[in-house]
Write a protein that holds these residues in place. Structure first.
Motif, PDB file in Angstrom:
ATOM      1  N   TRP A 154     -17.184  27.953 -58.579  1.00  0.00           N
ATOM      2  CA  TRP A 154     -17.631  26.767 -57.862  1.00  0.00           C
ATOM      3  C   TRP A 154     -16.599  25.656 -57.911  1.00  0.00           C
ATOM      4  CZ3 TRP A 154     -21.529  28.889 -55.574  1.00  0.00           C
ATOM      5  CH2 TRP A 154     -22.337  29.800 -56.253  1.00  0.00           C
ATOM      6  N   LYS A 155     -16.635  24.795 -56.889  1.00  0.00           N
ATOM      7  CA  LYS A 155     -15.773  23.616 -56.890  1.00  0.00           C
ATOM      8  C   LYS A 155     -16.167  22.662 -58.010  1.00  0.00           C
ATOM      9  CE  LYS A 155     -14.413  23.550 -52.013  1.00  0.00           C
ATOM     10  NZ  LYS A 155     -14.404  22.763 -50.747  1.00  0.00           N
ATOM     11  N   ASP A 156     -17.469  22.500 -58.205  1.00  0.00           N
ATOM     12  CA  ASP A 156     -17.984  21.660 -59.287  1.00  0.00           C
ATOM     13  C   ASP A 156     -19.177  22.363 -59.910  1.00  0.00           C
ATOM     14  OD1 ASP A 156     -18.814  19.744 -61.045  1.00  0.00           O
ATOM     15  OD2 ASP A 156     -19.004  18.129 -59.559  1.00  0.00           O
ATOM     16  N   ASN A 216     -21.024  21.488 -62.270  1.00  0.00           N
ATOM     17  CA  ASN A 216     -22.078  20.586 -62.746  1.00  0.00           C
ATOM     18  C   ASN A 216     -22.922  20.015 -61.620  1.00  0.00           C
ATOM     19  OD1 ASN A 216     -21.133  20.870 -65.435  1.00  0.00           O
ATOM     20  ND2 ASN A 216     -19.539  19.315 -65.039  1.00  0.00           N
ATOM     21  N   THR A 217     -22.622  20.409 -60.389  1.00  0.00           N
ATOM     22  CA  THR A 217     -23.389  19.897 -59.254  1.00  0.00           C
ATOM     23  C   THR A 217     -24.821  20.418 -59.306  1.00  0.00           C
ATOM     24  OG1 THR A 217     -21.407  19.846 -57.880  1.00  0.00           O
ATOM     25  CG2 THR A 217     -23.529  19.788 -56.738  1.00  0.00           C
ATOM     26  N   PRO A 218     -25.825  19.540 -59.285  1.00  0.00           N
ATOM     27  CA  PRO A 218     -27.217  20.014 -59.278  1.00  0.00           C
ATOM     28  C   PRO A 218     -27.579  20.613 -57.925  1.00  0.00           C
ATOM     29  CG  PRO A 218     -27.137  17.628 -59.067  1.00  0.00           C
ATOM     30  CD  PRO A 218     -25.728  18.076 -59.302  1.00  0.00           C
ATOM     31  N   GLY A 219     -28.477  21.550 -57.941  1.00  0.00           N
ATOM     32  CA  GLY A 219     -28.904  22.178 -56.697  1.00  0.00           C
ATOM     33  C   GLY A 219     -27.896  23.196 -56.201  1.00  0.00           C
ATOM     34  N   LYS A 220     -27.707  23.238 -54.894  1.00  0.00           N
ATOM     35  CA  LYS A 220     -26.821  24.228 -54.289  1.00  0.00           C
ATOM     36  C   LYS A 220     -25.356  23.877 -54.542  1.00  0.00           C
ATOM     37  CE  LYS A 220     -26.021  26.715 -49.969  1.00  0.00           C
ATOM     38  NZ  LYS A 220     -26.371  26.806 -48.523  1.00  0.00           N
ATOM     39  N   LYS A 221     -24.620  24.828 -55.122  1.00  0.00           N
ATOM     40  CA  LYS A 221     -23.211  24.604 -55.450  1.00  0.00           C
ATOM     41  C   LYS A 221     -22.306  25.073 -54.306  1.00  0.00           C
ATOM     42  CE  LYS A 221     -23.747  25.025 -60.486  1.00  0.00           C
ATOM     43  NZ  LYS A 221     -25.211  24.972 -60.458  1.00  0.00           N
ATOM     44  N   VAL A 222     -21.140  24.484 -54.239  1.00  0.00           N
ATOM     45  CA  VAL A 222     -20.181  24.807 -53.176  1.00  0.00           C
ATOM     46  C   VAL A 222     -19.112  25.738 -53.747  1.00  0.00           C
ATOM     47  CG1 VAL A 222     -18.506  23.879 -51.527  1.00  0.00           C
ATOM     48  CG2 VAL A 222     -20.573  22.568 -52.092  1.00  0.00           C
ATOM     49  N   PRO A 223     -18.911  26.922 -53.159  1.00  0.00           N
ATOM     50  CA  PRO A 223     -17.895  27.848 -53.667  1.00  0.00           C
ATOM     51  C   PRO A 223     -16.479  27.366 -53.334  1.00  0.00           C
ATOM     52  CG  PRO A 223     -18.873  28.735 -51.688  1.00  0.00           C
ATOM     53  CD  PRO A 223     -19.650  27.491 -52.018  1.00  0.00           C
TER      54      PRO A 223
END
Length: 384
Positions: A247-249, A251-258
């Protein structure tokens, strides 16, 4: 005017051959282009190449006259006019190109004749995805035969959407400009007066999604060493090879961005469509009958040693001409057109060698199967 063509079948040692050839060249002199060239009908050029009128005689003397060139439409002979049309006063519905396309892709009869389902059938198939797909095709058939406006018998609603979308792609129009044009058309040709224009680009895409071939988004390691695909890897967050985060981040809550997404366009549905279409199905066995008859010449991979060597090794595969033979090509390019920005995207393209040479290398016959994003080239890891 009767043109003497008998000399073309004579031997080169006969005087009548050269007499006919000289007259042929003299008759062609008024037909040359501004550069003094004309299509060459010899067996080597086959009307594809242009030669100087001075060299036309030499070409035909050396290679012979192409026997498949029957009507000399490029060398002064008028093309035969088509037979006069038969006038029928009773109006017959014509099948549009879009309707014919849908007929190839669906098992629904053209007249939409169906048996009425019983109450039991309705209860059993209400959630059936096949039935839902069938209903979507029924809606498309309705659009394919729906008048764009009352009395319009030459353009259907579906034809309009297909042509207008083609102009969008050809002119590289943005979605917003395209929607503004549709909005303007709706103001000029309001629905209240019977015009049935699509409301937006989104509505057009939703309509064509039924007949389109989609793609799969597959998360990939940013270093091109692993694909997070399949049930076993859908919950894996770190690459098992280089231990890089997916993932890019994280720690992002919910849907993460690859970090990286590979686009995969499935091959099998595209090959099935080649056999579904009445236009291409008959060409898929061309390689079995269209071999070059001239020794030492190659017009298609079927005439090459590699093809013949493959046939001797895999006799069962070669025995069925409908089996598909593919060629693969890949190369990187910068999609931004800015050479100062380093970015390399790699498309992987297949071409179908079952098709004749004038189709297999045509751009419309290429199949985009993978789109590997950058920013860097995958290098030797492209095999992943």
């Amino acid at each position: 005017m009767v043109i003497d063509k008998s000399w073309t079948s004579l031997g080169k040692h006969e005087k009548a051959f050269y007499t006919g050839l000289k007259k042929f060249v003299d008759d062609c002199k008024p037909l040359v282009d501004s550069a003094g060239n004309i299509r060459c009908p010899c067996k080597s050029c086959r009307l594809v190449l242009w030669v100087s009128i001075k060299h036309l005689s030499d070409h035909i003397s050396k290679y012979g006259f192409d026997p498949s060139y029957k009507t000399w439409i490029h060398h002064g002979e008028p093309d035969l006019p088509p037979p006069p049309p038969v006038i029928d006063n009773t109006r017959q519905p014509q099948m549009s190109d879009m309707t014919a396309c849908l007929n190839d892709l669906s098992y629904i009869p053209l007249n939409n004749e169906q048996n009425e389902p019983t109450q039991g059938d309705i209860g059993e198939t209400s959630n059936d995805p096949t039935q839902a797909k069938r209903n979507e095709f029924e809606e498309l058939y309705a659009s394919a035969n729906e008048e764009l406006y009352p009395g319009c018998d030459h353009v259907t609603r579906l034809d309009f959407m297909a042509k207008f979308t083609y102009f969008k792609v050809k002119g590289k129009l943005t979605d917003s400009i395209f929607n503004e044009m549709l909005e303007f058309f709706q103001n000029v040709f309001p629905t209240a007066k019977g015009y049935k224009l699509p409301p937006s680009y989104y509505a057009i895409k939703k309509t064509f999604k039924t007949i389109g071939l989609g793609y799969e988004s597959i998360h990939a390691c940013v270093n091109d060493c692993f694909l997070f695909r399949g049930d076993a890897n859908k919950d894996v967050h770190f690459c098992p090879v280089c231990n890089t985060s997916r993932w890019k981040d994280s720690n992002t809550p919910g849907k993460k961005v690859p970090k990286k997404v590979l686009r995969y366009f499935p091959i099998i549905p595209r090959l099935q469509r080649l056999y579904k279409s009445s236009h291409t199905a008959k060409e898929m066995t061309w390689h079995a009958t269209g071999k070059c008859t001239e020794p030492g010449k190659m017009q298609h991979p079927v005439d090459g040693r590699a093809w013949k060597d493959f046939d001797t090794k895999y006799l069962d595969f070669a025995a069925e001409p409908r089996n598909v033979r593919l060629g693969l090509a890949a190369d990187g390019f910068n999609p931004f057109g800015n050479l100062s920005q380093s970015y390399s995207m790699w498309p992987v393209i297949l071409t179908t060698y079952n098709l004749p040479p004038w189709l297999c290398m045509k751009e419309s016959s290429f199949m985009l199967t993978l789109l590997i994003p950058g920013p860097k080239s995958p290098g030797k890891d492209i095999d992943v």
